[in-house]
Design a protein around this motif. Structure first.
Motif, short mmCIF file in Angstrom:
data_model
loop_
_atom_site.label_atom_id
_atom_site.label_comp_id
_atom_site.label_asym_id
_atom_site.label_seq_id
_atom_site.Cartn_x
_atom_site.Cartn_y
_atom_site.Cartn_z
N THR A 213 0.85 -1.19 0.00
CA THR A 213 0.00 0.00 0.00
C THR A 213 0.88 1.24 0.00
OG1 THR A 213 -0.13 -0.04 2.42
CG2 THR A 213 -1.93 -1.10 1.20
N ARG A 214 0.29 2.33 -0.40
CA ARG A 214 0.95 3.62 -0.39
C ARG A 214 -0.05 4.63 0.16
NH1 ARG A 214 2.67 6.95 -5.80
NH2 ARG A 214 3.69 8.74 -4.82
N ALA A 215 0.37 5.45 1.12
CA ALA A 215 -0.61 6.33 1.78
C ALA A 215 0.01 7.65 2.19
CB ALA A 215 -1.20 5.62 2.99
N TRP A 216 -0.89 8.62 2.43
CA TRP A 216 -0.48 9.94 2.89
C TRP A 216 -1.65 10.53 3.67
CZ3 TRP A 216 4.28 12.10 2.52
CH2 TRP A 216 4.42 13.46 2.85
N ALA A 217 -1.34 11.41 4.61
CA ALA A 217 -2.39 12.09 5.38
C ALA A 217 -2.09 13.58 5.44
CB ALA A 217 -2.50 11.52 6.78
N ALA A 218 -3.15 14.38 5.47
CA ALA A 218 -3.03 15.82 5.63
C ALA A 218 -4.05 16.26 6.67
CB ALA A 218 -3.28 16.55 4.31
N SER A 219 -3.71 17.29 7.44
CA SER A 219 -4.60 17.73 8.52
C SER A 219 -4.42 19.23 8.74
CB SER A 219 -4.28 16.96 9.81
OG SER A 219 -5.20 17.24 10.83
N ARG A 220 -5.51 19.89 9.14
CA ARG A 220 -5.46 21.32 9.44
C ARG A 220 -6.33 21.64 10.64
NH1 ARG A 220 -9.94 24.29 8.36
NH2 ARG A 220 -8.78 26.25 8.30
N ALA B 112 -9.87 19.36 10.25
CA ALA B 112 -10.11 18.55 9.06
C ALA B 112 -8.90 17.67 8.78
CB ALA B 112 -10.40 19.43 7.85
N THR B 113 -9.13 16.37 8.68
CA THR B 113 -8.07 15.41 8.39
C THR B 113 -8.52 14.46 7.31
OG1 THR B 113 -7.21 15.50 10.65
CG2 THR B 113 -6.60 13.58 9.33
N ALA B 114 -7.65 14.24 6.33
CA ALA B 114 -7.92 13.26 5.26
C ALA B 114 -6.71 12.36 5.11
CB ALA B 114 -8.21 13.97 3.95
N LEU B 115 -6.95 11.06 5.06
CA LEU B 115 -5.90 10.07 4.84
C LEU B 115 -6.29 9.27 3.60
CD1 LEU B 115 -4.29 7.80 7.58
CD2 LEU B 115 -4.75 6.95 5.29
N VAL B 116 -5.37 9.18 2.65
CA VAL B 116 -5.64 8.49 1.39
C VAL B 116 -4.66 7.33 1.25
CG1 VAL B 116 -5.80 8.70 -1.11
CG2 VAL B 116 -6.45 10.63 0.34
#
Length: 237
Positions: A13-20, A228-232
């Motif tokens: 798998t390959r993943a990344w997360a961003a949050s503000r 807001a947090t998104a993990l893909v």
């Protein structure tokens, strides 16, 4: 609840997360983890990959601490378990709830959503109003329970007590190479149209980092009050 046997191929798998931080918060009370040990490193082949996001409930005053505890306990489970089962992780989530209740009861609460990709399966764990969407080709499917978005309410959360065992949602199913999973807190689902996710994924060059940053960037432009947090995460094959 149904949990399938953990047999079959173990995908990379390959993943990344961003949050503000939300505009109404003094600090970001979301937390997340990306646990995907390289193949051959400390049993990574057997452990697969665990991705999780947790949204601290700010009204209790200890939401930041609660989300950190939830993610830390999942990380500890991953680091020490080489043959753990989905049932074991379900028990760990129950223990997290107990720990939150034991610390200034009523003040420490959070949501939690996690996926465990291992042996050809994805195991989903959800407590609260954070959600997971699966992109497969040009179609998107919400694999969590409840309606995402503003006004959906929060009547299920980590720290609520013994009833957490009754409201926890767990489900398992097979994964395919190319599957993409988007984990999001309600600060994202408040402004996110899930039907736009396949197009957003393609516009991002099918890159988890670019996609996660684009999702959180949209929340920033909308000046969302909540964190807001998104993990893909993408299943490679």
């Amino acid at each position: 609840m149904y949990l399938l046997n953990m047999v079959g191929w173990n995908p990379s798998t390959r993943a990344w997360a961003a949050s503000r931080r939300g505009s109404s918060h003094v600090r970001n009370e979301d937390a997340y983890c990306l646990l995907d040990a390289p193949r051959g490193a400390g049993g990574g082949d057997r452990r697969g990959a665990i991705y999780a996001v947790s949204d601290g409930v700010s009204t209790g005053g200890m939401g930041h601490w609660a989300s950190d505890v939830a993610i830390s306990r999942i990380r500890q489970f991953y680091e020490r378990e080489s043959t753990g089962s989905a049932d074991t992780l379900t028990e760990i989530i129950g223990e997290i709830d107990w720990e939150l209740r034991g610390h200034e009861s009523g003040k420490a609460a959070c949501t939690l959503v996690a996926i465990w990709v291992v042996q050809g399966q994805v195991h989903l764990f959800q407590v609260g109003d954070s959600h997971v969407f699966r992109i497969r080709g040009d179609e998107v499917h919400k694999i969590t329970q409840g309606e995402p978005g503003a006004g959906s309410g929060l009547d299920k959360f980590m720290g609520m007590g013994p009833a957490v065992a009754e409201v926890m949602y767990t489900v398992s199913g097979p994964v395919q190479a190319g599957d993409v999973f988007v984990l999001a807190t309600d600060g994202v689902t408040e402004i996110l149209d899930p039907n736009e996710l396949p197009a957003l994924w393609n516009r991002s060059g099918r890159d988890p980092a670019a996609c996660a940053e684009a999702i959180v960037g949209a929340a920033a432009r909308a000046q969302v009050d909540d964190d807001a947090t998104a993990l893909v995460a993408m299943v490679l094959g």
